[in-house]
Design an enzyme around this catalytic site. Structure first.
Site, PDB file in Angstrom:
ATOM      1  N   CYS A  30       0.942  -1.289  -0.063  1.00  0.00           N
ATOM      2  CA  CYS A  30      -0.055   0.041   0.097  1.00  0.00           C
ATOM      3  C   CYS A  30       0.878   1.209  -0.104  1.00  0.00           C
ATOM      4  CB  CYS A  30      -0.846  -0.043   1.268  1.00  0.00           C
ATOM      5  SG  CYS A  30      -1.701   1.443   1.475  1.00  0.00           S
ATOM      6  N   CYS A  49      -1.644   1.778  -3.012  1.00  0.00           N
ATOM      7  CA  CYS A  49      -2.507   2.829  -2.633  1.00  0.00           C
ATOM      8  C   CYS A  49      -2.038   4.338  -2.556  1.00  0.00           C
ATOM      9  CB  CYS A  49      -3.360   2.722  -1.219  1.00  0.00           C
ATOM     10  SG  CYS A  49      -3.302   0.880  -0.573  1.00  0.00           S
ATOM     11  N   LYS A  91      -0.292   5.657  -5.985  1.00  0.00           N
ATOM     12  CA  LYS A  91      -1.505   5.765  -6.927  1.00  0.00           C
ATOM     13  C   LYS A  91      -2.142   6.783  -6.613  1.00  0.00           C
ATOM     14  CE  LYS A  91      -5.236   4.049  -5.907  1.00  0.00           C
ATOM     15  NZ  LYS A  91      -5.633   2.748  -5.683  1.00  0.00           N
ATOM     16  N   TYR A  99      -8.676  -3.295 -11.467  1.00  0.00           N
ATOM     17  CA  TYR A  99      -8.689  -1.917 -11.026  1.00  0.00           C
ATOM     18  C   TYR A  99      -7.209  -1.375 -11.046  1.00  0.00           C
ATOM     19  CZ  TYR A  99      -7.951  -2.113  -5.910  1.00  0.00           C
ATOM     20  OH  TYR A  99      -7.401  -2.062  -4.689  1.00  0.00           O
ATOM     21  N   GLU A 107      -6.788   2.183 -13.318  1.00  0.00           N
ATOM     22  CA  GLU A 107      -6.409   3.294 -12.526  1.00  0.00           C
ATOM     23  C   GLU A 107      -5.064   3.793 -12.924  1.00  0.00           C
ATOM     24  OE1 GLU A 107      -8.190   2.379  -8.194  1.00  0.00           O
ATOM     25  OE2 GLU A 107      -6.235   1.841  -8.442  1.00  0.00           O
ATOM     26  N   HIS A 133     -26.894  20.494  -0.079  1.00  0.00           N
ATOM     27  CA  HIS A 133     -27.021  20.944  -1.340  1.00  0.00           C
ATOM     28  C   HIS A 133     -26.269  22.269  -1.502  1.00  0.00           C
ATOM     29  CE1 HIS A 133     -29.139  21.719  -4.989  1.00  0.00           C
ATOM     30  NE2 HIS A 133     -29.233  22.868  -4.782  1.00  0.00           N
ATOM     31  N   GLU A 160     -25.623  14.285  -2.272  1.00  0.00           N
ATOM     32  CA  GLU A 160     -27.115  14.240  -2.085  1.00  0.00           C
ATOM     33  C   GLU A 160     -28.019  13.422  -3.103  1.00  0.00           C
ATOM     34  OE1 GLU A 160     -29.152  18.129  -2.672  1.00  0.00           O
ATOM     35  OE2 GLU A 160     -27.537  18.761  -4.180  1.00  0.00           O
TER      36      GLU A 160
HETATM   37  P1  FAD Z   1       1.496  -6.261   2.009  1.00  0.00           P
HETATM   38  O1  FAD Z   1       1.046  -4.752   2.268  1.00  0.00           O
HETATM   39  O2  FAD Z   1       1.774  -6.639   0.574  1.00  0.00           O
HETATM   40  O3  FAD Z   1       2.979  -6.611   2.841  1.00  0.00           O
HETATM   41  C1  FAD Z   1       3.544  -7.689   2.854  1.00  0.00           C
HETATM   42  C2  FAD Z   1       5.091  -7.492   3.058  1.00  0.00           C
HETATM   43  O4  FAD Z   1       5.465  -8.724   3.349  1.00  0.00           O
HETATM   44  C3  FAD Z   1       5.926  -6.644   2.178  1.00  0.00           C
HETATM   45  O5  FAD Z   1       6.480  -5.692   2.556  1.00  0.00           O
HETATM   46  C4  FAD Z   1       6.640  -7.946   1.662  1.00  0.00           C
HETATM   47  O6  FAD Z   1       7.873  -7.600   1.083  1.00  0.00           O
HETATM   48  C5  FAD Z   1       7.108  -8.583   2.830  1.00  0.00           C
HETATM   49  N1  FAD Z   1       7.380 -10.202   2.612  1.00  0.00           N
HETATM   50  C6  FAD Z   1       6.778 -10.987   1.861  1.00  0.00           C
HETATM   51  N2  FAD Z   1       7.516 -12.165   2.108  1.00  0.00           N
HETATM   52  C7  FAD Z   1       8.312 -12.231   3.063  1.00  0.00           C
HETATM   53  C8  FAD Z   1       9.307 -12.891   3.870  1.00  0.00           C
HETATM   54  N3  FAD Z   1       9.350 -14.125   3.545  1.00  0.00           N
HETATM   55  N4  FAD Z   1       9.839 -12.364   4.634  1.00  0.00           N
HETATM   56  C9  FAD Z   1      10.065 -11.026   5.121  1.00  0.00           C
HETATM   57  N5  FAD Z   1       9.013 -10.186   4.458  1.00  0.00           N
HETATM   58  C10 FAD Z   1       8.185 -10.732   3.454  1.00  0.00           C
HETATM   59  N6  FAD Z   1      -5.962  -1.014  -1.192  1.00  0.00           N
HETATM   60  C11 FAD Z   1      -6.775  -0.076  -0.680  1.00  0.00           C
HETATM   61  O7  FAD Z   1      -7.438  -0.282   0.440  1.00  0.00           O
HETATM   62  N7  FAD Z   1      -6.984   0.953  -1.387  1.00  0.00           N
HETATM   63  C12 FAD Z   1      -6.139   1.302  -2.566  1.00  0.00           C
HETATM   64  O8  FAD Z   1      -6.445   2.445  -2.998  1.00  0.00           O
HETATM   65  C13 FAD Z   1      -5.426   0.308  -3.092  1.00  0.00           C
HETATM   66  N8  FAD Z   1      -4.819   0.611  -4.348  1.00  0.00           N
HETATM   67  C14 FAD Z   1      -3.939  -0.576  -4.648  1.00  0.00           C
HETATM   68  C15 FAD Z   1      -2.825  -0.057  -5.822  1.00  0.00           C
HETATM   69  C16 FAD Z   1      -2.100  -1.076  -6.163  1.00  0.00           C
HETATM   70  C17 FAD Z   1      -1.355  -0.636  -7.338  1.00  0.00           C
HETATM   71  C18 FAD Z   1      -2.043  -2.377  -5.525  1.00  0.00           C
HETATM   72  C19 FAD Z   1      -0.884  -3.127  -6.005  1.00  0.00           C
HETATM   73  C20 FAD Z   1      -2.781  -2.741  -4.413  1.00  0.00           C
HETATM   74  C21 FAD Z   1      -3.621  -1.666  -3.863  1.00  0.00           C
HETATM   75  N9  FAD Z   1      -4.224  -1.820  -2.717  1.00  0.00           N
HETATM   76  C22 FAD Z   1      -5.094  -1.009  -2.343  1.00  0.00           C
HETATM   77  C23 FAD Z   1      -4.138  -3.008  -2.161  1.00  0.00           C
HETATM   78  C24 FAD Z   1      -3.263  -2.926  -0.914  1.00  0.00           C
HETATM   79  O9  FAD Z   1      -2.275  -2.422  -1.380  1.00  0.00           O
HETATM   80  C25 FAD Z   1      -3.144  -4.359  -0.067  1.00  0.00           C
HETATM   81  O10 FAD Z   1      -4.539  -5.020  -0.166  1.00  0.00           O
HETATM   82  C26 FAD Z   1      -2.589  -4.368   1.032  1.00  0.00           C
HETATM   83  O11 FAD Z   1      -1.315  -3.769   0.846  1.00  0.00           O
HETATM   84  C27 FAD Z   1      -2.405  -5.611   1.688  1.00  0.00           C
HETATM   85  O12 FAD Z   1      -1.647  -5.635   2.832  1.00  0.00           O
HETATM   86  P2  FAD Z   1      -0.803  -7.045   3.540  1.00  0.00           P
HETATM   87  O13 FAD Z   1      -0.551  -6.593   4.768  1.00  0.00           O
HETATM   88  O14 FAD Z   1      -1.886  -8.244   3.194  1.00  0.00           O
HETATM   89  O15 FAD Z   1       0.535  -7.144   2.368  1.00  0.00           O
HETATM   90  P1  NA7 Z   2      -7.267  -8.750 -10.793  1.00  0.00           P
HETATM   91  O1  NA7 Z   2      -8.373  -8.127 -10.065  1.00  0.00           O
HETATM   92  O2  NA7 Z   2      -6.850 -10.071 -10.421  1.00  0.00           O
HETATM   93  O3  NA7 Z   2      -7.609  -8.648 -12.256  1.00  0.00           O
HETATM   94  C1  NA7 Z   2      -6.735  -9.026 -13.522  1.00  0.00           C
HETATM   95  C2  NA7 Z   2      -7.075  -8.429 -14.781  1.00  0.00           C
HETATM   96  O4  NA7 Z   2      -5.958  -8.950 -15.775  1.00  0.00           O
HETATM   97  C3  NA7 Z   2      -8.328  -8.888 -15.170  1.00  0.00           C
HETATM   98  O5  NA7 Z   2      -8.933  -7.790 -16.095  1.00  0.00           O
HETATM   99  C4  NA7 Z   2      -7.973 -10.170 -16.112  1.00  0.00           C
HETATM  100  O6  NA7 Z   2      -8.774 -10.292 -17.134  1.00  0.00           O
HETATM  101  C5  NA7 Z   2      -6.586  -9.489 -16.565  1.00  0.00           C
HETATM  102  N1  NA7 Z   2      -5.837 -10.583 -17.229  1.00  0.00           N
HETATM  103  C6  NA7 Z   2      -5.467 -11.774 -16.188  1.00  0.00           C
HETATM  104  N2  NA7 Z   2      -4.674 -12.641 -17.157  1.00  0.00           N
HETATM  105  C7  NA7 Z   2      -4.521 -12.106 -18.050  1.00  0.00           C
HETATM  106  C8  NA7 Z   2      -3.681 -12.329 -19.388  1.00  0.00           C
HETATM  107  N3  NA7 Z   2      -2.818 -13.503 -19.231  1.00  0.00           N
HETATM  108  N4  NA7 Z   2      -3.539 -11.490 -20.244  1.00  0.00           N
HETATM  109  C9  NA7 Z   2      -4.367 -10.468 -20.205  1.00  0.00           C
HETATM  110  N5  NA7 Z   2      -4.962 -10.054 -19.480  1.00  0.00           N
HETATM  111  C10 NA7 Z   2      -5.192 -11.020 -18.073  1.00  0.00           C
HETATM  112  O7  NA7 Z   2      -5.954  -7.921 -10.774  1.00  0.00           O
HETATM  113  P2  NA7 Z   2      -5.543  -6.425 -10.440  1.00  0.00           P
HETATM  114  O8  NA7 Z   2      -3.872  -6.571 -10.665  1.00  0.00           O
HETATM  115  O9  NA7 Z   2      -6.134  -5.530 -11.145  1.00  0.00           O
HETATM  116  O10 NA7 Z   2      -5.864  -6.230  -9.114  1.00  0.00           O
HETATM  117  C11 NA7 Z   2      -5.540  -7.337  -7.995  1.00  0.00           C
HETATM  118  C12 NA7 Z   2      -5.489  -6.858  -6.535  1.00  0.00           C
HETATM  119  O11 NA7 Z   2      -4.478  -6.049  -6.244  1.00  0.00           O
HETATM  120  C13 NA7 Z   2      -6.793  -5.924  -6.330  1.00  0.00           C
HETATM  121  O12 NA7 Z   2      -7.739  -6.811  -5.817  1.00  0.00           O
HETATM  122  C14 NA7 Z   2      -6.303  -4.876  -5.696  1.00  0.00           C
HETATM  123  O13 NA7 Z   2      -6.746  -4.913  -4.193  1.00  0.00           O
HETATM  124  C15 NA7 Z   2      -4.647  -4.865  -5.753  1.00  0.00           C
HETATM  125  P3  NA7 Z   2     -10.049 -11.301 -17.057  1.00  0.00           P
HETATM  126  O14 NA7 Z   2     -11.215 -10.488 -16.360  1.00  0.00           O
HETATM  127  O15 NA7 Z   2      -9.901 -12.416 -16.165  1.00  0.00           O
HETATM  128  O16 NA7 Z   2     -10.346 -11.674 -18.569  1.00  0.00           O
END
Ligand code: FAD
Ligand code: NA7
Length: 486
Positions: free
Chosen positions: A53, A58, A61, A196, A200, A462, A467
């Site tokens: 995040c 998040c 982004k 998403y 995004e 408003h 609203e």
């Molecule tokens: P993470 O935050 O992924 O943390 C896991 C940590 O464990 C990482 O630092 C990793 O390096 C570490 N780790 C992994 N393996 C090991 C190991 N073996 N030893 C030590 N450390 C390790 N969520 C929202 O609510 N709002 C948003 O707007 C949003 N936007 C997003 C945008 C993007 C592009 C992405 C990819 C995700 C977004 N999310 C958003 C989702 C959100 O980031 C995740 O749901 C959240 O970070 C999950 O938290 P977590 O604690 O499960 O894991």
């Molecule tokens: P999602 O929600 O798992 O979606 C993956 C997207 O990528 C979805 O549109 C898929 O299409 C598409 N997809 C998956 N495999 C392929 C291949 N091989 N080629 C082209 N397109 C593909 O992933 P996000 O990364 O957007 O988000 C994952 C989580 O990360 C989300 O819940 C956030 O909390 C943070 P489909 O609909 O399967 O046809």
């Protein structure tokens, strides 16, 4: 075993969930340690403590989405009388990234401090389980140590996944793990994926002035309300983002000048085009592969997501898992945080409260933002039946959009899905400006079981977009969604 290294709780993963649980457990008097280690992306991008995040999700982004929004408001500024605003002024990527990255570094530092102040021992080391109570820790120089713990929490999150049909793909494309740390503007970008993260990122890249195409395999925003998903796509298309539908990349190759030649096939016809960058956003895989979980007896599904009961217990009684690495949990920061805090309370404060995933609000930060709570129309029909629900809908135009006539009055949308028998609102959908801010408050009402009549009896503020939600009366299938201005 050195007594110093025996913990009540050892947390693997310093992201949203792991940090929250560790801090809360330490606050309750437990002896806690946390390991966080960032494996660099295949292109070498790495970052600090805080997880997805903070570093590659998040936070960057939303800041980049905001940068794009500012650009989109230039026309409104001119029409609202600001004399020196240039509608065609250029965006400086390096400046934005520098500021975003500096903010992230401050957060990384803050998290380290919080752990120290909260008496959580922090290991910047890669963790792996040896058995149900022993953890092996390896630092970036290959130095190894072992520690033991009564309880272990796995909160390792996930990493981007790559399509498996393209040779050498990991070196040819970037993912969201790289995008927010790129030192140069990615230029003309092909985004692969339609969920998403893809929409995004494609949205803000276009908003700051880049040429963007989004390659969609099937539908937009799988899992979200499809009527709204299509409206988001339409709005993005109107803004100038190109959607290439019904295909996946067939081949991606580097050209001599280090651009990317992408080929794809639609209905048997082959297309090719050169892009500066290909951003793959085709989903995420949980980061559990090298934790040795199978050997220790922790059950996972075929995608490596950990199977947990409602109290976050894995198949090994003293090993728990939360956040993105767990099967069936929403991949959202606030749910991981709350889940971690509640787990700590149960482990160290005799609490019994379990995490509830019902009516969790979320927002998709596409150029036109989308906030939702509860059921999509498709899921509501599947669960309750079409004749058991009523869908209310409204198209509206924010008052502020009237300065700049190029804003489409058809874009913003509100939808409430209501159960006929008790009139409970089970689906809330808002497409319009500031969706996160609009949606959050309604989540309280939805958690409390609000009815449509209680929405109707609420007096709106408003003139606002919010609203619209307390004024929507048009029934889908009977009334047009168009609403008159006041
Ligand atoms: P993470 O935050 O992924 O943390 C896991 C940590 O464990 C990482 O630092 C990793 O390096 C570490 N780790 C992994 N393996 C090991 C190991 N073996 N030893 C030590 N450390 C390790 N969520 C929202 O609510 N709002 C948003 O707007 C949003 N936007 C997003 C945008 C993007 C592009 C992405 C990819 C995700 C977004 N999310 C958003 C989702 C959100 O980031 C995740 O749901 C959240 O970070 C999950 O938290 P977590 O604690 O499960 O894991
Ligand atoms: P999602 O929600 O798992 O979606 C993956 C997207 O990528 C979805 O549109 C898929 O299409 C598409 N997809 C998956 N495999 C392929 C291949 N091989 N080629 C082209 N397109 C593909 O992933 P996000 O990364 O957007 O988000 C994952 C989580 O990360 C989300 O819940 C956030 O909390 C943070 P489909 O609909 O399967 O046809």
């Amino acid at each position: 075993m050195d007594v110093e290294k025996q913990y009540d709780l050892f947390v693997i993963g310093g992201g949203s969930g792991g940090l929250a649980c560790a801090k809360q457990a330490a606050k309750l008097g437990a002896k806690v340690a946390l390991a966080d280690f960032v494996k660099p992306s295949p292109l070498g991008t790495k970052w600090g403590l805080g997880g997805t995040c903070v570093n590659v999700g998040c936070i960057p982004k939303k800041l980049m989405h905001f940068a794009a929004t500012l650009g989109e408001l230039r026309h409104d500024q001119v029409e609202a009388g600001w004399v020196d605003t240039q509608v065609d002024s250029k965006h400086n990527w390096e400046k934005m990234v520098e500021n975003v990255n500096n903010h992230i570094r401050k957060l990384n530092f803050g998290y380290k401090n919080q752990l120290m102040r909260g008496d959580v021992k922090y290991y910047n080391k890669l963790a792996e389980l040896i058995d149900a109570n022993t953890i092996k820790l390896t630092d970036n120089k290959g130095q190894i140590e072992t520690v033991t713990a009564k309880n272990i929490l796995i909160a390792v999150g996930g990493r981007p996944s790559y399509p498996d049909n393209i040779p050498n793909i990991q070196k040819l494309v970037i993912t969201s793990d790289d995008l927010f740390w790129l030192q140069e503007n990615p230029g003309k970008t092909l985004v692969v994926g339609a969920s998403y993260v893809a929409l995004e990122c494609g949205g803000f890249l276009h908003g700051i002035g880049n040429e963007v195409a989004i390659m969609v395999r099937s539908i937009l925003l799988r899992g979200f309300d499809q009527e709204i998903a299509e409206k988001i796509g339409l709005y993005m298309e109107e803004k100038g983002i190109r959607f290439i539908r019904g295909c996946v990349p067939d081949m991606i190759e580097a050209t001599e000048d280090n651009k990317r030649k992408v080929t794809w096939i639609i209905n048997g016809q082959k297309y090719e085009e050169i892009f500066d960058t290909v951003l793959v956003a085709t989903g995420r895989v949980s980061d559990t592969q090298k934790l040795n979980l199978e050997k220790v007896g922790v059950n996972m599904n075929k995608n490596g997501k950990i199977l947990c009961s409602a109290d976050d217990k894995t198949s090994v009684p003293n090993i728990f898992a939360i956040g993105d690495c767990v099967e069936g949990r929403p991949e959202l920061t606030p749910t991981a945080i709350k889940c971690g805090q509640l787990l700590a309370n149960r482990l160290f404060n005799k609490a019994t409260e379990l995490m509830s995933y019902e009516f969790v609000a979320t927002t998709v930060f596409t150029p036109l933002e989308y906030g939702c709570i509860g059921y999509s129309e498709e899921d509501a029909i599947k669960k309750f039946g079409e004749d058991k629900i009523t869908v209310y809908h409204s198209i509206f135009k924010p008052l502020e959009w009237n300065y700049f006539e190029m804003h489409s009055g058809e874009s913003c949308f509100a939808k409430l899905i209501v159960l006929n028998d008790n009139r409970r609102v089970i689906g809330f959908h808002y497409l319009g400006p500031h969706a996160g801010e609009v949606t959050q408050g309604y989540a309280v009402a939805m958690k409390m079981g609000v009815t449509k009549e209680q929405f109707d009896s609420t007096v709106g503020i408003h003139p606002t977009c919010s609203e619209e939600l307390v004024q929507v009366t048009a029934v889908k299938g009977i009334d047009e969604a168009q609403k008159e201005g006041c």
